[in-house]
Design an enzyme around this catalytic site. Structure first.
Site, mmCIF file in Angstrom:
data_model
loop_
_atom_site.group_PDB
_atom_site.id
_atom_site.type_symbol
_atom_site.label_atom_id
_atom_site.label_comp_id
_atom_site.label_asym_id
_atom_site.label_seq_id
_atom_site.Cartn_x
_atom_site.Cartn_y
_atom_site.Cartn_z
ATOM 1 N N HIS A 146 0.822 -1.224 0.000
ATOM 2 C CA HIS A 146 0.000 0.000 0.000
ATOM 3 C C HIS A 146 0.851 1.268 0.000
ATOM 4 O O HIS A 146 0.339 2.358 -0.255
ATOM 5 C CB HIS A 146 -0.933 0.035 1.216
ATOM 6 C CG HIS A 146 -1.972 -1.048 1.213
ATOM 7 N ND1 HIS A 146 -2.845 -1.224 0.164
ATOM 8 C CD2 HIS A 146 -2.271 -2.016 2.131
ATOM 9 C CE1 HIS A 146 -3.648 -2.267 0.438
ATOM 10 N NE2 HIS A 146 -3.307 -2.764 1.601
ATOM 11 N N ASP A 182 -2.428 -10.455 -2.505
ATOM 12 C CA ASP A 182 -3.050 -10.034 -1.248
ATOM 13 C C ASP A 182 -4.537 -9.749 -1.494
ATOM 14 O O ASP A 182 -4.930 -9.375 -2.607
ATOM 15 C CB ASP A 182 -2.349 -8.763 -0.740
ATOM 16 C CG ASP A 182 -2.768 -8.379 0.661
ATOM 17 O OD1 ASP A 182 -2.033 -8.721 1.603
ATOM 18 O OD2 ASP A 182 -3.822 -7.719 0.816
ATOM 19 N N HIS A 184 -6.143 -7.294 -0.566
ATOM 20 C CA HIS A 184 -6.333 -5.861 -0.826
ATOM 21 C C HIS A 184 -5.471 -5.415 -2.008
ATOM 22 O O HIS A 184 -4.335 -5.858 -2.151
ATOM 23 C CB HIS A 184 -5.962 -5.058 0.420
ATOM 24 C CG HIS A 184 -6.712 -5.508 1.649
ATOM 25 N ND1 HIS A 184 -6.183 -6.419 2.539
ATOM 26 C CD2 HIS A 184 -7.953 -5.205 2.082
ATOM 27 C CE1 HIS A 184 -7.085 -6.643 3.492
ATOM 28 N NE2 HIS A 184 -8.155 -5.919 3.242
ATOM 29 N N ASP A 271 -4.192 -13.030 3.266
ATOM 30 C CA ASP A 271 -5.521 -12.667 3.777
ATOM 31 C C ASP A 271 -6.646 -13.063 2.824
ATOM 32 O O ASP A 271 -7.794 -12.664 3.012
ATOM 33 C CB ASP A 271 -5.598 -11.183 4.155
ATOM 34 C CG ASP A 271 -4.937 -10.268 3.144
ATOM 35 O OD1 ASP A 271 -4.576 -10.730 2.042
ATOM 36 O OD2 ASP A 271 -4.800 -9.067 3.451
HETATM 37 ZN ZN LIG Z 1 -4.256 -7.269 2.670
#
Ligand SMILES: [Zn+2]
Length: 332
Positions: A146, A182, A184, A271
């Site tokens: 991120h 991931d 996200h 995740d």
């Molecule tokens: Zn994540």
């Protein structure tokens, strides 16, 4: 900061302890301590003024009030849209907002050292692969995908996967692909390489309409300028299971092959696991063996960089028969 309260982070040191213990128990290859890189290598991905801020932030924070040594620093104001982001205010809170994207990623006394260690780990893995290893796994913490060229967020401060990809480029791989698995979207990694044709970025993730980071990760983001058509997103709805997820992975791997990648960086967030507390796919433990096989079939020198994944104690097999045999370790 979550729903108006300070709560413990899901991203905790125990994550790494669990993974390291399992790696050692199962003898999944040689475990080595990363080498320390000169800070100048970070400039291949991050801006000087952002690195300057991160390096001095904790001392500045405590310098404002000695009582701050007992509390984390969190941003409270951001330069959105019509506000200016090229200005560098002297006010600490203003710079904290300038260099961040959310209020869920506190700076603590050890943040900079931990971020540097994570970057060293990813860079060391890239050096190992550039030196001829078939694959290396960087057990990085904090995660990185991120983090942008000049901001932190989503528990990420330095973009470990981007640094690994840049290191592979520096060491002679002309076309590098980054596959972000991931849950996200890897908004930081995408943005860093968005206008480049030498690093292909593709990500399979929860639909940002409902999932963090919300403001990037849509299917119409294809790259820009020289990087046009070198970015590909695969947003999937919350609740997606392994059949659909794996079919998407195979499309992404097919695109990576068409790109002509000479090396691969996998942003390995765990995740996607059904039991993850902050994600919504339903992959099961045994599915990850299939993922490993699919990635191996790509036949590329591969750097795995640990990203998110917050149920790491539950995702592992309890069956000791899953360990590699001695000769398999030799061939790893
Ligand atoms: Zn994540």
């Amino acid at each position: 900061m979550f729903r108006g309260e300070l709560v413990p982070c899901f991203e905790v040191p125990a994550r790494v302890d669990h993974v390291l213990a399992e790696l050692e128990k199962r003898r999944l290859g040689l475990v080595v301590v990363p080498e320390a890189f000169d800070g100048s290598v970070l400039l291949g991905v991050h801006s000087q003024r952002y690195l300057d801020f991160l390096a001095s932030a904790w001392d500045e924070w405590v310098g404002l009030d000695v009582a701050n040594a007992e509390r984390d620093a969190l941003p409270s104001v951001w330069p959105v849209r019509t506000l200016r982001s090229e200005v560098l205010p002297s006010n600490f809170a203003a710079r904290m907002g300038l260099f961040s994207m959310d209020a869920g990623s506190p700076l603590t006394s050890g943040t900079w050292e931990a971020a540097r260690a994570g970057a060293d780990c990813a860079l060391s893995a890239a050096v190992a692969v550039a030196g001829g290893e078939r694959a290396a796994f960087a057990l990085t913490r904090p995660p990185g995908h991120h983090a942008g060229a000049d901001f932190f967020g989503g528990y990420c401060f330095l973009n470990n996967a981007a640094l690994a990809a840049q290191q592979l480029r520096t060491q002679g791989f002309e076309r590098v692909a980054i596959l972000d698995l991931d849950y996200h979207h890897g908004n930081g990694t995408q943005a860093i390489f968005y206008e480049r044709a030498d690093v292909y970025f593709t990500s399979i993730h929860g639909d940002p309409q409902t999932e963090y980071p919300f403001y990037l990760g849509y299917a119409d983001e294809l790259g820009a300028g020289a990087g046009r058509d070198f970015n590909r997103n695969w947003p999937l709805p919350r609740g997606t299971g392994f059949d659909v997820w794996r079919a998407t992975l195979q499309q992404a791997l097919s695109d990576i092959a068409k790109f002509g990648a000479q090396a691969l960086v996998v942003s390995l967030g765990m995740d996607t696991f059904v039991g993850d507390p902050i994600a919504g796919f339903t992959l099961q433990t045994q599915d990850y063996l299939q993922v490993g096989e699919d990635l191996a079939k790509a036949g590329l020198p591969t750097v795995f960089v640990f990203e998110g994944g917050y149920a790491v104690a539950d995702v592992v097999f309890s069956n000791p028969g899953m360990s590699l045999k001695a000769e398999e370790v030799e061939n790893f």
